[in-house]
Scaffold this active site. Structure first.
Site, mmCIF file in Angstrom:
data_model
loop_
_atom_site.group_PDB
_atom_site.id
_atom_site.type_symbol
_atom_site.label_atom_id
_atom_site.label_comp_id
_atom_site.label_asym_id
_atom_site.label_seq_id
_atom_site.Cartn_x
_atom_site.Cartn_y
_atom_site.Cartn_z
ATOM 1 N N HIS A 17 -20.964 25.847 -20.853
ATOM 2 C CA HIS A 17 -21.892 25.882 -19.721
ATOM 3 C C HIS A 17 -23.063 26.806 -20.028
ATOM 4 O O HIS A 17 -24.219 26.475 -19.783
ATOM 5 C CB HIS A 17 -21.210 26.434 -18.461
ATOM 6 C CG HIS A 17 -20.133 25.590 -17.892
ATOM 7 N ND1 HIS A 17 -18.909 26.121 -17.566
ATOM 8 C CD2 HIS A 17 -20.094 24.283 -17.552
ATOM 9 C CE1 HIS A 17 -18.155 25.162 -17.051
ATOM 10 N NE2 HIS A 17 -18.848 24.039 -17.042
ATOM 11 N N LYS A 41 -10.832 20.975 -3.165
ATOM 12 C CA LYS A 41 -10.244 21.604 -4.350
ATOM 13 C C LYS A 41 -10.135 23.102 -4.155
ATOM 14 O O LYS A 41 -11.076 23.755 -3.723
ATOM 15 C CB LYS A 41 -11.116 21.352 -5.586
ATOM 16 C CG LYS A 41 -11.008 19.969 -6.167
ATOM 17 C CD LYS A 41 -11.980 19.850 -7.316
ATOM 18 C CE LYS A 41 -11.293 19.423 -8.571
ATOM 19 N NZ LYS A 41 -12.246 19.281 -9.671
ATOM 20 N N ARG A 90 -20.640 16.031 -23.385
ATOM 21 C CA ARG A 90 -19.714 16.343 -24.475
ATOM 22 C C ARG A 90 -19.353 15.109 -25.283
ATOM 23 O O ARG A 90 -19.144 15.187 -26.483
ATOM 24 C CB ARG A 90 -18.435 16.968 -23.918
ATOM 25 C CG ARG A 90 -18.655 18.299 -23.263
ATOM 26 C CD ARG A 90 -17.419 18.756 -22.556
ATOM 27 N NE ARG A 90 -17.177 17.850 -21.428
ATOM 28 C CZ ARG A 90 -16.325 18.081 -20.447
ATOM 29 N NH1 ARG A 90 -15.600 19.153 -20.455
ATOM 30 N NH2 ARG A 90 -16.183 17.222 -19.461
#
Length: 159
Positions: A17, A41, A90
């Site tokens: 990050h 969450k 990624r």
């Protein structure tokens, strides 16, 4: 002033990050890190803890602002006159999902998304993986900033 946002949950922020944020900070006059709040969450770190950690590890850049946000990212962008979202990719699997999000965001508000390929050193890295490895006592010192490592160690009760 050229502005961009790097959104995420950052639970916790990783070196991957941080690499994307640092690169964005060189390209834009002002970079917002939007710590997105997901009520469904329960994170390892509370939102304010994440914000404090991110502010600490991005302080050297001088042009990074860190804020929490709940709702649509495009609303965050509109409220702050931010025309661009910067996202790290990624793998191809990231692209499939992120392309859909980018197209939706652009369709809703005209906000553009710029994809930045992840540094190969961090291509496997995720906050979830860091938390899992750390919870089992694995060494994540090369995956997170020192301040995050300290916070992880304290939170997980590992030495």
């Amino acid at each position: 002033m050229r502005r961009a946002v790097c959104p995420g949950s950052f639970d916790p922020i990783t070196n991957g990050h941080l690499d994307i944020i640092a690169r964005a900070s060189r390209l834009y006059d002002e970079v917002y890190v939007a710590v997105m709040i997901n009520q469904s969450k329960k994170g390892l770190f509370e939102i304010e803890e994440r914000i404090d950690l991110i502010r600490t590890v991005t302080a050297e850049y001088g042009n990074v602002r860190v804020e929490a946000f709940h709702g649509l990212l495009v609303d965050f962008c509109k409220q702050r006159d931010i025309p661009a979202i910067v996202k790290g990719l990624r793998a191809v699997s990231d692209f499939d999902y992120e392309l859909q999000m980018a197209q939706m965001n652009n369709g809703l508000s005209g906000v553009e998304t710029l994809f930045v390929p992840t540094n190969p050193t961090y291509s496997f890295l995720s906050s979830s993986l860091v938390k899992e490895v750390a919870a089992w006592g694995g060494d994540v010192s090369h995956l997170v900033p020192a301040e995050v490592l300290t916070a992880l160690t304290e939170r997980l009760g590992k030495d």
